[in-house]
Design a protein around this motif. Structure first.
Motif, PDB file in Angstrom:
ATOM      1  N   VAL A 160       0.838  -1.208   0.000  1.00 37.55           N
ATOM      2  CA  VAL A 160       0.000   0.000   0.000  1.00 37.55           C
ATOM      3  C   VAL A 160       0.866   1.248   0.000  1.00 37.55           C
ATOM      4  N   ALA A 161       1.917   1.251   0.831  1.00 37.31           N
ATOM      5  CA  ALA A 161       2.789   2.427   0.927  1.00 37.31           C
ATOM      6  C   ALA A 161       3.516   2.683  -0.384  1.00 37.31           C
ATOM      7  N   ALA A 162       4.044   1.620  -0.995  1.00 40.33           N
ATOM      8  CA  ALA A 162       4.781   1.786  -2.249  1.00 40.33           C
ATOM      9  C   ALA A 162       3.850   2.262  -3.364  1.00 40.33           C
ATOM     10  N   ALA A 163       2.676   1.658  -3.462  1.00 42.89           N
ATOM     11  CA  ALA A 163       1.733   2.046  -4.516  1.00 42.89           C
ATOM     12  C   ALA A 163       1.273   3.482  -4.354  1.00 42.89           C
ATOM     13  N   SER A 164       1.111   3.923  -3.110  1.00 48.38           N
ATOM     14  CA  SER A 164       0.632   5.288  -2.878  1.00 48.38           C
ATOM     15  C   SER A 164       1.643   6.332  -3.321  1.00 48.38           C
TER      16      SER A 164
END
Length: 268
Positions: free
Chosen positions: A208-212
């Motif tokens: 989630v953090a990387a995609a955001s």
């Protein structure tokens, strides 16, 4: 020393000295001189390249040459010298093959790791100056944790960073002022939902953090445990993982192999 042909069309070159007094095994797809490369790091145990033998064989059978080095997480530098030496070795191998094949490319390969090895692979991608600015073509993290820990990070040469926070902060360069930030590379995560060593939520949070922040990332969840993700089971008597034929581990290991091969441009 090399194993003969067979073994699913895989030739294994064992005990190659890659530097710093450490050895690696190199798995070559038989009759495929143009096979792409992957560097695969084992977990926190000392010199456990043999543990990843089943997975490396499965990856190579899909058409990818795989370098599996020993390294020591309990070395004084946390294993930094070993890990970076294995990168240099694989880089030299990639460049030599590119020159031999006259492809005009070189220095590209997938960086993959299991457990602690996967965290180190992710850390290198987020901290490219560690390897002189070199970036992997893709990163594959197998049952890896991304939260801060008490141990030293051999890649960052300091305390363990929470890589989920690092991924949130590392937005790809959008302006000239942001050019020093790392450009994104694809991340591929595979994690077992029965993992009691590294909770699968760590991979979910990292994804989630990387995609955001604009990093290409995907997460495959599978019904296995920490050892099963690399086609092994934990042996209490030796305190090491060993090959297994348990259906959940075979299925998970093949998924891991296919993920690495796909990241390298091969479809199995």
């Amino acid at each position: 020393m090399a194993d003969g042909p067979g073994n699913g069309g895989v030739l294994v070159e064992r005990g190659v000295d890659y530097g710093r007094g450490k050895l690696a095994d190199v798995y070559w797809p038989e009759r495929d001189t143009a096979a792409p490369l992957a560097l695969l790091w084992h977990g926190i145990g000392t010199d456990e390249r043999d543990v990843l033998g089943p997975l490396a064989t499965a990856v190579s059978a899909l058409g990818v040459a795989v370098v599996v080095p020993d390294w020591e997480s309990d070395a004084a530098d946390g294993g930094r010298a070993h890990l970076l030496a294995s990168v240099e070795f694989t880089l030299a191998l990639a460049r030599a093959r590119a020159a031999e094949l006259a492809t005009g490319s070189g220095g590209e390969f997938v960086l993959a790791g299991w457990s602690r090895g996967g965290k180190m692979a992710a850390s290198l991608a987020l901290n490219p100056l560690t390897a002189g600015g070199w970036r992997p073509s893709a990163v594959v993290c197998l049952a890896s944790g991304f939260s801060k820990g008490p141990a030293m990070s051999p890649i960052e040469n300091g305390p363990m960073t929470d890589l989920t926070e690092a991924a949130e902060a590392a937005r790809p360069a959008e302006t000239a002022a942001a050019a020093a930030r790392p450009t994104p590379v694809p991340f591929h995560l595979v994690h077992g939902n029965r993992d009691t060593v590294v909770n699968i939520q760590q991979s979910r949070d990292f994804a989630v953090a990387a995609a955001s922040r604009g990093w290409p990332v995907d997460l495959a969840e599978t019904d296995t445990d920490h050892a099963g993700i690399v086609m092994t089971e934990y042996d209490e008597s030796t305190r090491r993982c060993r090959p297994t034929t348990a259906p959940h581990a075979i299925a998970a290991g093949l998924l891991s192999a296919q993920t690495i091969a796909s990241a390298a441009g091969r479809r199995g």
